[in-house]
Write an enzyme that holds these catalytic residues in place. Structure first.
Site, PDB file in Angstrom:
ATOM      1  N   CYS A  45      13.463  11.175   6.836  1.00  0.00           N
ATOM      2  CA  CYS A  45      13.352  10.660   8.204  1.00  0.00           C
ATOM      3  C   CYS A  45      14.620  10.945   8.994  1.00  0.00           C
ATOM      4  O   CYS A  45      14.574  11.147  10.201  1.00  0.00           O
ATOM      5  CB  CYS A  45      13.054   9.168   8.175  1.00  0.00           C
ATOM      6  SG  CYS A  45      14.196   8.242   7.153  1.00  0.00           S
ATOM      7  N   GLU A  96       8.888  16.057  15.171  1.00  0.00           N
ATOM      8  CA  GLU A  96       9.366  15.889  13.801  1.00  0.00           C
ATOM      9  C   GLU A  96       8.551  16.794  12.885  1.00  0.00           C
ATOM     10  O   GLU A  96       7.337  16.631  12.763  1.00  0.00           O
ATOM     11  CB  GLU A  96       9.198  14.428  13.368  1.00  0.00           C
ATOM     12  CG  GLU A  96       9.755  14.193  11.978  1.00  0.00           C
ATOM     13  CD  GLU A  96       9.590  12.755  11.512  1.00  0.00           C
ATOM     14  OE1 GLU A  96       8.496  12.191  11.680  1.00  0.00           O
ATOM     15  OE2 GLU A  96      10.560  12.204  10.957  1.00  0.00           O
ATOM     16  N   LYS A 149       0.842  -1.196   0.000  1.00  0.00           N
ATOM     17  CA  LYS A 149       0.000   0.000   0.000  1.00  0.00           C
ATOM     18  C   LYS A 149       0.877   1.247   0.000  1.00  0.00           C
ATOM     19  O   LYS A 149       1.458   1.619   1.007  1.00  0.00           O
ATOM     20  CB  LYS A 149      -0.927   0.055   1.216  1.00  0.00           C
ATOM     21  CG  LYS A 149      -1.984   1.138   1.009  1.00  0.00           C
ATOM     22  CD  LYS A 149      -2.582   1.683   2.269  1.00  0.00           C
ATOM     23  CE  LYS A 149      -1.853   2.866   2.843  1.00  0.00           C
ATOM     24  NZ  LYS A 149      -1.833   4.087   2.013  1.00  0.00           N
ATOM     25  N   GLU A 162       9.678   1.255  10.546  1.00  0.00           N
ATOM     26  CA  GLU A 162      10.684   2.304  10.329  1.00  0.00           C
ATOM     27  C   GLU A 162       9.949   3.620  10.495  1.00  0.00           C
ATOM     28  O   GLU A 162       9.128   3.974   9.652  1.00  0.00           O
ATOM     29  CB  GLU A 162      11.267   2.210   8.909  1.00  0.00           C
ATOM     30  CG  GLU A 162      11.983   0.919   8.591  1.00  0.00           C
ATOM     31  CD  GLU A 162      13.309   0.777   9.307  1.00  0.00           C
ATOM     32  OE1 GLU A 162      13.835   1.779   9.819  1.00  0.00           O
ATOM     33  OE2 GLU A 162      13.801  -0.366   9.363  1.00  0.00           O
TER      34      GLU A 162
HETATM   35  P1  NAD Z   1       2.263   8.285   7.874  1.00  0.00           P
HETATM   36  O1  NAD Z   1       2.555   7.494   9.079  1.00  0.00           O
HETATM   37  O2  NAD Z   1       1.253   9.338   7.946  1.00  0.00           O
HETATM   38  O3  NAD Z   1       1.820   7.338   6.700  1.00  0.00           O
HETATM   39  C1  NAD Z   1       2.617   6.245   6.289  1.00  0.00           C
HETATM   40  C2  NAD Z   1       1.732   5.227   5.616  1.00  0.00           C
HETATM   41  O4  NAD Z   1       0.818   4.702   6.569  1.00  0.00           O
HETATM   42  C3  NAD Z   1       0.890   5.778   4.471  1.00  0.00           C
HETATM   43  O5  NAD Z   1       0.820   4.833   3.431  1.00  0.00           O
HETATM   44  C4  NAD Z   1      -0.470   5.945   5.126  1.00  0.00           C
HETATM   45  O6  NAD Z   1      -1.548   5.876   4.221  1.00  0.00           O
HETATM   46  C5  NAD Z   1      -0.489   4.751   6.060  1.00  0.00           C
HETATM   47  N1  NAD Z   1      -1.442   4.862   7.174  1.00  0.00           N
HETATM   48  C6  NAD Z   1      -1.886   5.983   7.777  1.00  0.00           C
HETATM   49  N2  NAD Z   1      -2.786   5.674   8.736  1.00  0.00           N
HETATM   50  C7  NAD Z   1      -2.909   4.326   8.747  1.00  0.00           C
HETATM   51  C8  NAD Z   1      -3.676   3.403   9.492  1.00  0.00           C
HETATM   52  N3  NAD Z   1      -4.524   3.809  10.453  1.00  0.00           N
HETATM   53  N4  NAD Z   1      -3.554   2.093   9.225  1.00  0.00           N
HETATM   54  C9  NAD Z   1      -2.709   1.657   8.278  1.00  0.00           C
HETATM   55  N5  NAD Z   1      -1.964   2.491   7.511  1.00  0.00           N
HETATM   56  C10 NAD Z   1      -2.050   3.806   7.747  1.00  0.00           C
HETATM   57  O7  NAD Z   1       3.674   8.857   7.410  1.00  0.00           O
HETATM   58  P2  NAD Z   1       3.962   9.757   6.148  1.00  0.00           P
HETATM   59  O8  NAD Z   1       3.481  11.139   6.458  1.00  0.00           O
HETATM   60  O9  NAD Z   1       3.501   9.091   4.914  1.00  0.00           O
HETATM   61  O10 NAD Z   1       5.552   9.729   6.106  1.00  0.00           O
HETATM   62  C11 NAD Z   1       6.335  10.532   6.906  1.00  0.00           C
HETATM   63  C12 NAD Z   1       6.872   9.755   8.066  1.00  0.00           C
HETATM   64  O11 NAD Z   1       7.621   8.641   7.604  1.00  0.00           O
HETATM   65  C13 NAD Z   1       7.822  10.552   8.896  1.00  0.00           C
HETATM   66  O12 NAD Z   1       7.530  10.358  10.259  1.00  0.00           O
HETATM   67  C14 NAD Z   1       9.185   9.960   8.572  1.00  0.00           C
HETATM   68  O13 NAD Z   1      10.151  10.098   9.563  1.00  0.00           O
HETATM   69  C15 NAD Z   1       8.845   8.545   8.327  1.00  0.00           C
HETATM   70  N6  NAD Z   1       9.888   7.871   7.554  1.00  0.00           N
HETATM   71  C16 NAD Z   1      10.698   6.974   8.174  1.00  0.00           C
HETATM   72  C17 NAD Z   1      11.699   6.324   7.476  1.00  0.00           C
HETATM   73  C18 NAD Z   1      12.578   5.321   8.129  1.00  0.00           C
HETATM   74  O14 NAD Z   1      13.180   4.535   7.423  1.00  0.00           O
HETATM   75  N7  NAD Z   1      12.664   5.279   9.446  1.00  0.00           N
HETATM   76  C19 NAD Z   1      11.884   6.601   6.123  1.00  0.00           C
HETATM   77  C20 NAD Z   1      11.048   7.527   5.518  1.00  0.00           C
HETATM   78  C21 NAD Z   1      10.040   8.148   6.230  1.00  0.00           C
END
Ligand code: NAD
Ligand code: MN
Length: 497
Positions: free
Chosen positions: A302, A401, A191, A267
């Site tokens: 991130c 963040e 997804k 992650e």
């Molecule tokens: P997010 O957590 O809002 O969304 C990530 C994914 O989760 C999306 O596909 C979203 O649709 C899905 N999602 C949201 N709510 C959900 C639920 N209730 N159930 C299942 N899936 C759900 O994050 P984002 O805004 O897309 O990305 C930014 C974040 O990602 C930042 O916090 C960043 O630090 C992190 N990030 C971490 C890494 C790493 O490797 N540690 C790498 C890149 C980004």
């Protein structure tokens, strides 16, 4: 590398046929209930395509198919050397479609086309290729048993993997999951983020062309609270791998507990400290790296070096160097090959970043660079790389963040205080330290509670090394052979001789 001009990219963008449907069992398909959502480009605010908005019914169907294909063994029991060949072909196809994938990525989430081409696409194909290449070189174990027994310790694919990924490096985060997940023989339901679904959708077709059997890789675009939640709660998903925010990561652990105790590998976010000691070997180089650490990818990284910890004795000299260095990072049209800062992913994210800039002012930090929305006339969502000086680690801009180009400069007096401030965060993804004292470098690196530590550089990394977080930055690791642990179960088989 391509040397297309901005106008050539723009005409390609106009001519591009964009697929917005889901991909299930080897075919593009509408969402079960026909729902779609607008895929809006942050470059200029225009709607690129309608994307299938998948939900529970789509998750049911995709997981059921993924299970059948897994059990059939067409992929899961294929000889590793054969899976390797297919994975390498998959990587080659990603490279062969580099310009198309880069363009989709840039249009969809606003990053500079130069970065999409030179960073995202080649790193993505490398993740697939590296994992594929490894798979026929990994051996299982024989335990140290008594003479009359044989103990085999073997790795098996987990079965059906659901992968939920974010929008900041959509293709790359996808491939960090797909590389080891597919190489080890699993079926995957992916997804992508609703903010950046296009490259994942395109990738599914390339996987089929490479020879990955239908049903092994399924892509369900849609929202987190609909299809994401359905996958996380699904009783027949064996493992859930995730990259995204810490808030959602925690929610996924709850879903797993409420359903089938699927393995959950996370992650998550970061608030990484970048520590510059007075004896840094080259202050100008450190300043340039500090600027890049917050401006690259619009700060939507991130591991962004969002807390710049500077030793008091050099602060008056160092901060102006960073302010100077950030001038080289200028928001511009992402389709211009010379642009190094693109658009933020969407209006929501832009407003979020602007509200943090306001919080910086409200909490008494001193703005020394940027601070405003820019290029508003384009219809896109651009924010100037921004630096606040005089930040304390208690301020909101230092604790939360932001996921945008906003840097907090925090002063410290000695190594002990630097480490204390650096570790005073719920996160533990990355950290950097600049010093020419070898012992100080090692001692500080050891004391930092973070999954990646850089010395006299920011943001080094490769498929050969694990990547992931301590504390609330997650668990498990992407990249390297360690990532394979997430996608395999260990089995002990005891044979009486
Ligand atoms: P997010 O957590 O809002 O969304 C990530 C994914 O989760 C999306 O596909 C979203 O649709 C899905 N999602 C949201 N709510 C959900 C639920 N209730 N159930 C299942 N899936 C759900 O994050 P984002 O805004 O897309 O990305 C930014 C974040 O990602 C930042 O916090 C960043 O630090 C992190 N990030 C971490 C890494 C790493 O490797 N540690 C790498 C890149 C980004
Ligand atoms: Mn988008």
């Amino acid at each position: 590398m391509s040397n297309l001009t901005r106008s050539e990219w723009e005409s390609r963008a106009k001519a591009l046929k964009i697929e917005g449907r889901a991909f299930v069992n080897g075919e593009y398909t509408d969402a079960f209930d026909g729902e779609t959502f607008d895929c809006v480009s942050p470059v200029d605010g225009r709607v690129l395509v309608e994307v299938a908005s998948c939900d529970q019914a789509d998750a049911e169907q995709a997981v059921a198919n993924a299970r059948i294909v897994f059990e059939s063994g067409v992929w899961s029991r294929l000889a590793p050397v054969k899976r390797k060949e297919v994975m390498i072909r998959f990587a080659d196809l990603i490279d062969a479609h580099a310009e198309e994938l880069a363009l989709l990525e840039t249009l969809d989430m606003g990053k500079p086309i130069g970065d999409s081409l030179s960073v995202d696409v080649p790193s993505a194909s490398r993740a697939i290729r590296w994992s594929g290449e490894a798979i026929d070189k990994i051996y299982d174990e024989v335990a140290a048993t008594p003479h009359n027994e044989l103990g085999l310790v073997t790795r098996e694919p987990v079965g059906v993997v659901a992968a939920i990924v974010p929008w900041n490096f959509p293709l790359l985060m996808t491939c960090w999951k797909l590389g080891p997940a597919l190489s080890t023989g699993n079926s995957v339901v992916l997804k992508p983020s609703e903010k950046s679904p296009l490259t994942a959708i395109r990738l599914a077709q390339l996987a089929i062309e490479a020879g990955i059997p239908a049903g092994v890789l399924n892509v369900l675009p849609g929202f987190g609270h609909t299809v994401g939640k359905a996958l996380a709660l699904h009783m027949d998903v064996d493992t859930l791998v995730f990259t995204g925010s810490t808030k959602i990561a925690k929610q996924l652990m709850i879903y797993a507990g409420e359903s089938n105790m699927k393995r959950v590998w996370l992650e998550a976010g970061g608030k990484s400290p970048n520590i510059v000691f007075a004896d840094a070997p080259d202050l100008k180089a450190a300043a340039e790296a500090a600027a890049g650490a917050i401006a690259f990818n619009q700060g939507e990284v991130c591991t962004a070096g969002s807390r710049l910890l500077v030793e008091k004795s050099i602060k008056a000299e160092f901060v102006p160097l960073v302010v100077e260095a950030i001038k080289a990072w200028k928001p511009g049209n992402p389709l211009d090959p010379d642009t190094n800062v693109g658009a933020l992913v969407d209006t929501t994210q832009m407003n979020n970043v602007l509200s943090y800039i306001q919080a910086g002012h409200d909490d008494g930090a001193k703005l020394v660079a940027g601070g405003k929305r820019t290029l508003e006339e384009t219809g896109g969502t651009y924010v100037e790389p921004t630096i606040f000086d005089g930040v304390t680690n208690a301020m909101r801009i230092a604790r939360e963040e932001i996921f945008g180009p906003v840097l907090s400069v925090i002063e410290f007096t000695d190594a002990e205080e630097a480490v204390r401030i650096a570790n005073d965060t719920p996160y533990g993804l990355a950290a950097a330290v600049w010093t020419s004292d070898l012992s100080k470098a090692h001692l500080t690196a050891k004391a930092l509670r973070a999954g990646s530590v850089w010395v006299n550089q920011y943001d080094g990394g490769d498929m050969t090394a694990p990547f992931g977080g301590f504390k609330q930055s997650g668990n498990g690791r992407d990249k390297s052979l360690h990532a394979f642990d997430k996608y395999t179960e260990l089995k002990a088989t005891w044979i009486k001789l």
